[in-house]
Scaffold this motif. Structure first.
Motif, PDB file in Angstrom:
ATOM      1  N   GLU A  70       9.977  -0.962  -3.328  1.00  0.00           N
ATOM      2  CA  GLU A  70       9.089  -2.023  -2.854  1.00  0.00           C
ATOM      3  C   GLU A  70       7.725  -1.893  -3.509  1.00  0.00           C
ATOM      4  O   GLU A  70       7.238  -0.790  -3.756  1.00  0.00           O
ATOM      5  CB  GLU A  70       8.948  -1.970  -1.333  1.00  0.00           C
ATOM      6  N   LEU A  71       7.141  -3.045  -3.790  1.00  0.00           N
ATOM      7  CA  LEU A  71       5.801  -3.092  -4.362  1.00  0.00           C
ATOM      8  C   LEU A  71       5.043  -4.229  -3.697  1.00  0.00           C
ATOM      9  O   LEU A  71       5.542  -5.360  -3.619  1.00  0.00           O
ATOM     10  CB  LEU A  71       5.867  -3.307  -5.881  1.00  0.00           C
ATOM     11  N   GLN A  72       3.855  -3.925  -3.215  1.00  0.00           N
ATOM     12  CA  GLN A  72       3.008  -4.934  -2.601  1.00  0.00           C
ATOM     13  C   GLN A  72       2.156  -5.604  -3.676  1.00  0.00           C
ATOM     14  O   GLN A  72       1.388  -4.936  -4.368  1.00  0.00           O
ATOM     15  CB  GLN A  72       2.094  -4.293  -1.554  1.00  0.00           C
ATOM     16  N   LEU A  73       2.333  -6.886  -3.821  1.00  0.00           N
ATOM     17  CA  LEU A  73       1.488  -7.671  -4.718  1.00  0.00           C
ATOM     18  C   LEU A  73       0.732  -8.662  -3.844  1.00  0.00           C
ATOM     19  O   LEU A  73       1.244  -9.712  -3.462  1.00  0.00           O
ATOM     20  CB  LEU A  73       2.323  -8.394  -5.774  1.00  0.00           C
ATOM     21  N   GLY A  75      -0.353 -10.080  -0.533  1.00  0.00           N
ATOM     22  CA  GLY A  75       0.310 -10.062   0.756  1.00  0.00           C
ATOM     23  C   GLY A  75       1.816 -10.187   0.647  1.00  0.00           C
ATOM     24  O   GLY A  75       2.503 -10.405   1.648  1.00  0.00           O
ATOM     25  N   ARG A  76       2.339 -10.053  -0.534  1.00  0.00           N
ATOM     26  CA  ARG A  76       3.765 -10.265  -0.773  1.00  0.00           C
ATOM     27  C   ARG A  76       4.441  -8.938  -1.104  1.00  0.00           C
ATOM     28  O   ARG A  76       3.986  -8.197  -1.983  1.00  0.00           O
ATOM     29  CB  ARG A  76       3.923 -11.242  -1.939  1.00  0.00           C
ATOM     30  N   SER A  77       5.529  -8.648  -0.432  1.00  0.00           N
ATOM     31  CA  SER A  77       6.285  -7.435  -0.683  1.00  0.00           C
ATOM     32  C   SER A  77       7.517  -7.785  -1.508  1.00  0.00           C
ATOM     33  O   SER A  77       8.346  -8.596  -1.089  1.00  0.00           O
ATOM     34  CB  SER A  77       6.717  -6.784   0.637  1.00  0.00           C
ATOM     35  N   THR A  79      10.941  -6.511  -3.663  1.00  0.00           N
ATOM     36  CA  THR A  79      11.936  -5.465  -3.844  1.00  0.00           C
ATOM     37  C   THR A  79      12.470  -5.536  -5.268  1.00  0.00           C
ATOM     38  O   THR A  79      12.874  -6.604  -5.727  1.00  0.00           O
ATOM     39  CB  THR A  79      13.095  -5.633  -2.847  1.00  0.00           C
ATOM     40  N   GLU A 188      -3.413 -10.368  -5.885  1.00  0.00           N
ATOM     41  CA  GLU A 188      -1.998 -10.129  -6.203  1.00  0.00           C
ATOM     42  C   GLU A 188      -1.851  -9.152  -7.369  1.00  0.00           C
ATOM     43  O   GLU A 188      -0.885  -8.387  -7.435  1.00  0.00           O
ATOM     44  CB  GLU A 188      -1.303 -11.442  -6.549  1.00  0.00           C
ATOM     45  N   GLY A 190      -3.651  -6.637  -7.781  1.00  0.00           N
ATOM     46  CA  GLY A 190      -4.060  -5.311  -7.335  1.00  0.00           C
ATOM     47  C   GLY A 190      -5.343  -4.847  -7.991  1.00  0.00           C
ATOM     48  O   GLY A 190      -5.618  -3.649  -8.048  1.00  0.00           O
TER      49      GLY A 190
END
Length: 486
Positions: A70-73, A75-77, A79, A188, A190
């Motif tokens: 999983e990677l958070q971009l 507010g979107r997670s 897979t 997004e 980061g």
């Protein structure tokens, strides 16, 4: 590091042949990776697996430790996973980035998620190396799609000593494509806490330029021909990035692309009607007759066939063809093949020209790889009147197949084709300089006059077929530059 030790390279790109290739980028990345591996370097390639790629010939293995991450971009997670497969027809294993949420599209360029696809590609490349404890000497990033990787090494992953000695190299294949998005994507990406690492004038205008960011932060910049490396320092071809590039001029080098002569060799080519060599050229005329008949054109033994292959865009110089060709077809005896698609008004012109000269002109909007081989083998002249051309591969294919390039002196065309001097018997093609109708008209007249002079023509064809633009030489140039940057 000992000068002859093998390098560890992570090559990151959006395309690799033969998986869903859009243009020359895919051929270059495949051949470059192959050359690195053949030279003994540990080269690991990461490329997205989007739904437009035919998976039937791929035997994809799951890579342990790289599944369902999983990677958070913002507010979107997301897979994502990494697979591994052998490239069809090649001895290259590539790592495949799987993320159906982003890459479940036949068109990987465009759409509202385009920026996220390549943010993920850059970050997944670094995290793949982390989880495999693979410390690249070089992260080799190709075009804007991988251009954020250098800034991520300096921000999000600066803490990881695994990459303390890693260097980033950005190769610019075509500066006209930069990946420009609204500034709202910083979260997004980061990088909202590292905005000082981005171009401040862009941020003031509420935009982010992926390629410009890579130019600022990569340790080494390369582009795909020496002439293009000089041209992009000037406003006419720098496309707004010339100031940044001039500031990095000491770190910018042009390395001409190469050709895979195992695939592009008329002596062994199974796509063409008859194989031929420099010492036995009779097969080329057979290939010409077969191609002309395939196209539905009228065949005459001594009538040259001129081909123009590639996108019908601003870059290609198709507008010069529009200005010159209708009258030229009336005054000189030759046949013409136009192959490619692009802007609608250019396509309409090609269709119109075919209707005006149905026995001498053919327009192919689409064609496959086999057709491309037959075009190079069966044509006498290859027309490339480009406004700009970072490198170009067709002229190199043409040279090997005895098809004489007619080119404008720009980018890689200027570096790979030398104007023929009949008095000395030197040169490999016809080269014109001014981007205007008179320049193209002069070049075509010169080429057709030479075709009528069989002795000079034979020398010109021989000169071209003897050229060597193999990847072995060009790959070594990359390795030399990589070592110098470390």
């Amino acid at each position: 590091m000992p000068p002859q030790s093998h390098l560890k390279i992570c090559l990151v790109c959006a395309e690799i042949a033969p998986l869903g290739e859009v243009g020359g980028l895919a051929d270059v990345t495949a051949n470059l990776a192959d050359q690195f591996l053949q030279s003994g370097h540990d080269c690991r390639v990461l490329v997205p697996l989007h739904s437009g790629i035919d998976r039937t010939a791929l035997d994809i293995d799951e890579v342990p430790g790289l599944q369902n991450l999983e990677l958070q971009l913002g507010g979107r997670s997301l897979t994502w996973s990494i697979g591994r497969a052998r490239l069809p027809g090649k001895s290259i294993d590539v790592y495949l980035l799987l993320c159906p949420e982003l890459f479940d599209t036949r068109n990987m360029y465009g759409g509202p998620d385009q920026h996220l696809r390549f943010v993920l590609l850059c970050r997944a490349a670094i995290e793949m190396c982390q989880r495999q404890q693979f410390a690249p000497d070089i992260f080799h990033c190709h075009d804007w799609h991988a251009s954020l990787l250098p800034v991520y090494l300096k921000t999000r992953y600066a803490w990881d000593q695994l990459f303390a000695a890693s260097r980033s190299v950005l190769t610019i294949h075509n500066i006209g494509f930069q990946g420009v998005f609204g500034g709202g994507i910083l979260y997004e990406m980061g990088l909202s806490g590292s905005s000082e690492m981005l171009d401040q004038d862009d941020l003031a205008c509420d935009r982010v330029n992926f390629l410009k960011t890579g130019i600022i932060h990569a340790d080494l910049l390369t582009t795909v021909s020496p002439t293009y490396a000089r041209e992009i320092l000037e406003p006419q071809q720098g496309m707004g990035l010339e100031q940044r590039l001039r500031g990095r001029q000491e770190s910018l080098v042009g390395i001409l692309n190469g050709v895979d002569y195992q695939e592009w060799d008329p002596a062994t080519d199974l796509h063409i009607a008859a194989q031929y060599t420099l010492s036995k050229m009779s097969g080329k005329e057979e290939d010409k007759r077969a191609l002309v008949e395939e196209l539905g054109l009228e065949y005459e033994f001594d009538r040259p066939l001129v081909a123009m292959v590639g996108p019908l865009t601003y870059q290609s110089g198709i507008e010069l063809v529009q200005q010159v060709m209708p009258d030229f077809l009336k005054s000189r005896s030759f046949s013409l093949l136009l192959a490619g698609h692009g802007e609608a008004h250019h396509e309409r012109f090609c269709s119109w020209l075919h209707k005006q000269f149905p026995r001498r002109v053919k327009y192919l909007r689409t064609f496959d790889l086999g057709s491309l081989h037959r075009i190079h083998a069966g044509s006498d002249l290859l027309l490339m009147p480009s406004r700009y051309e970072p490198c170009g591969l067709n002229q190199m294919y043409g040279l090997r197949y005895g098809t004489v390039p007619v080119v404008r002196a720009t980018g890689g065309l200027a570096d790979s084709v030398r104007h023929f001097d009949p008095a000395r018997g030197t040169g490999t093609g016809i080269v014109f300089h001014d981007f205007d109708a008179n320049g193209l008209r002069w070049a075509l007249n010169t080429a057709l006059d030479l075709y009528a002079n069989k002795h000079a023509w034979r020398q010109l064809v021989c000169n071209g077929m003897e050229q060597d633009f193999s990847w072995q030489e060009q790959g070594a140039r990359y390795i030399k530059r990589f070592r110098a940057s470390m």
